[in-house]
Design a protein around this motif. Structure first.
Motif, short mmCIF file in Angstrom:
data_model
loop_
_atom_site.label_atom_id
_atom_site.label_comp_id
_atom_site.label_asym_id
_atom_site.label_seq_id
_atom_site.Cartn_x
_atom_site.Cartn_y
_atom_site.Cartn_z
N ALA A 141 0.85 -1.18 0.00
CA ALA A 141 0.00 0.00 0.00
C ALA A 141 0.89 1.24 0.00
N PRO A 142 0.37 2.40 -0.42
CA PRO A 142 1.16 3.63 -0.39
C PRO A 142 1.64 3.96 1.02
N PHE A 143 2.79 4.63 1.09
CA PHE A 143 3.37 4.95 2.40
C PHE A 143 3.67 6.44 2.50
N SER A 144 3.83 6.93 3.72
CA SER A 144 4.09 8.34 3.97
C SER A 144 5.60 8.61 4.04
N ILE A 145 5.97 9.89 4.04
CA ILE A 145 7.38 10.25 4.14
C ILE A 145 7.92 9.86 5.52
N ARG A 146 7.08 9.90 6.55
CA ARG A 146 7.54 9.49 7.88
C ARG A 146 7.83 7.99 7.92
N GLU A 147 6.98 7.21 7.27
CA GLU A 147 7.24 5.77 7.20
C GLU A 147 8.53 5.50 6.45
N ALA A 148 8.78 6.26 5.39
CA ALA A 148 10.00 6.08 4.61
C ALA A 148 11.24 6.41 5.44
N GLU A 149 11.17 7.49 6.22
CA GLU A 149 12.28 7.88 7.08
C GLU A 149 12.58 6.80 8.11
N SER A 150 11.56 6.29 8.74
CA SER A 150 11.74 5.26 9.76
C SER A 150 12.29 3.98 9.16
N TRP A 151 11.78 3.60 8.00
CA TRP A 151 12.19 2.37 7.33
C TRP A 151 13.66 2.43 6.92
N CYS A 152 14.10 3.60 6.50
CA CYS A 152 15.46 3.75 5.95
C CYS A 152 16.46 4.34 6.95
N ASN A 153 16.16 4.25 8.23
CA ASN A 153 17.10 4.72 9.27
C ASN A 153 17.39 6.22 9.20
N SER A 154 16.36 6.99 8.94
CA SER A 154 16.40 8.46 9.03
C SER A 154 17.47 9.14 8.18
N PRO A 155 17.45 8.95 6.86
CA PRO A 155 18.34 9.73 6.00
C PRO A 155 17.78 11.14 5.84
N SER A 156 18.41 11.95 5.03
CA SER A 156 17.94 13.31 4.78
C SER A 156 16.54 13.29 4.17
N ARG A 157 15.62 14.05 4.77
CA ARG A 157 14.26 14.11 4.24
C ARG A 157 14.26 14.73 2.83
N THR A 158 15.13 15.69 2.61
CA THR A 158 15.23 16.31 1.28
C THR A 158 15.62 15.28 0.23
N THR A 159 16.60 14.44 0.56
CA THR A 159 17.04 13.40 -0.37
C THR A 159 15.91 12.41 -0.63
N LEU A 160 15.22 12.01 0.43
CA LEU A 160 14.10 11.08 0.28
C LEU A 160 13.03 11.65 -0.63
#
Length: 301
Positions: free
Chosen positions: A259-278
């Protein structure tokens, strides 16, 4: 000329994403092995047919009409002929028991001739509706060099040893490439992907481990993003770009969540990289739905 290609099927993308994040069941391992072998066989055939510039090649087409519905591994259009190739990557020795093919290891599979015949009828109806002058031929291609059948081989069976000689006919051309390309595009326009046939055996998302995974060795890793362009995998020692590392893990998130995911889910999943890069990666490689804080990201399967 490869007019339509085929990327890694969703079923295999899911299992690849799951690898290293959860223990796979026996059924999942078996399902992955079967479909991986099938896709590998198709890749082998694609490499063999790719060099014939006078042939119009479609890889992975599903058609539906009054004759039924069928999925076609390869359709090759050359002169006034349309060839359908159903690729089988069977290994080892087989013999027939009724309408079943039985391997030396005890693996049973229904003899595929009936399925080939049904698919032939569907393709012939589609082609004739476009131009009645085209003739249609269908073949089962046993792509694995180790395949051996103890019994009477159908004239519609092609072994690996016969394939090169068979495909050599595509070296000659009667300069119909433009017309054949139009027929190929007609079939592509009538392609109806059968997503319900490409469904993996899923693991509950709550049972899947988050975090980063190396896209090369598929092992869970710990990496701290510090602005570098490239990172070395602590396990396989291979170097991967930060962009490739993040993108691979974002794809894992989508395939495993389903299912679609949020930017917060992406940050948590990827160990908090730069939000701008994400955000930049997601905008370039994913579709989105919603606005502002409700934005969710997804891939078109």
């Amino acid at each position: 000329m490869l007019l339509k290609s085929c990327e890694l099927p969703y079923r295999l993308k899911y299992y690849q994403s799951l690898s290293g994040r959860a223990s796979m069941s026996r059924k999942q391992i078996k399902d992955q092995a079967i479909y991986q072998a099938g896709y590998h066989g198709e890749c082998l055939f694609a490499e063999m047919i790719r060099s014939y510039e006078h042939a119009t090649v479609l890889w992975d087409i599903t058609l539906s009409n009054e004759k039924g519905e069928s999925q076609f591994d390869f359709i090759v259009i050359h002169d006034y002929s349309v060839f359908h190739y159903d690729i089988k990557n069977f290994k080892g020795k087989y013999q027939q028991n009724g309408d079943i093919l039985v391997s030396q290891t005890g693996y049973n599979v229904k003899r595929p001739d009936m399925q080939l015949s049904c698919a032939h009828n569907v393709l012939e109806a589609a082609v004739k509706s476009y131009d009645w002058q085209y003739e249609v031929e269908s073949y089962l291609v046993f792509i694995n060099e180790t395949f051996y059948f103890e019994g009477v081989r159908s004239p519609h069976w092609l072994y690996r040893s016969l394939l090169k000689q068979h495909l050599a006919a595509y070296e000659n051309s009667h300069l119909m490439l433009s017309r054949n390309k139009q027929l190929g595009q007609f079939l592509i326009n009538n392609h109806q992907p059968n997503v319900h046939l490409d469904v993996p055996i899923k693991t509950a998302f709550s049972e899947v481990a988050d975090g980063l995974k190396c896209p090369l060795c598929l092992k869970k890793i710990t990496i701290t993003f510090d602005g570098k362009k490239y990172y070395s995998c602590p396990i396989c020692k291979k170097v991967v770009s930060g962009k490739e590392l993040l993108l691979s893990n974002l794809c894992d998130l989508y395939y495993l969540k389903g299912a679609p995911f949020s930017i917060r889910e992406a940050e948590s999943w990827c160990n908090s990289p730069s939000r701008t890069t994400l955000k930049r990666l997601l905008k370039a490689n994913f579709k989105s739905t919603g606005q502002k804080k409700a934005v969710r990201y997804y891939l078109e399967n």
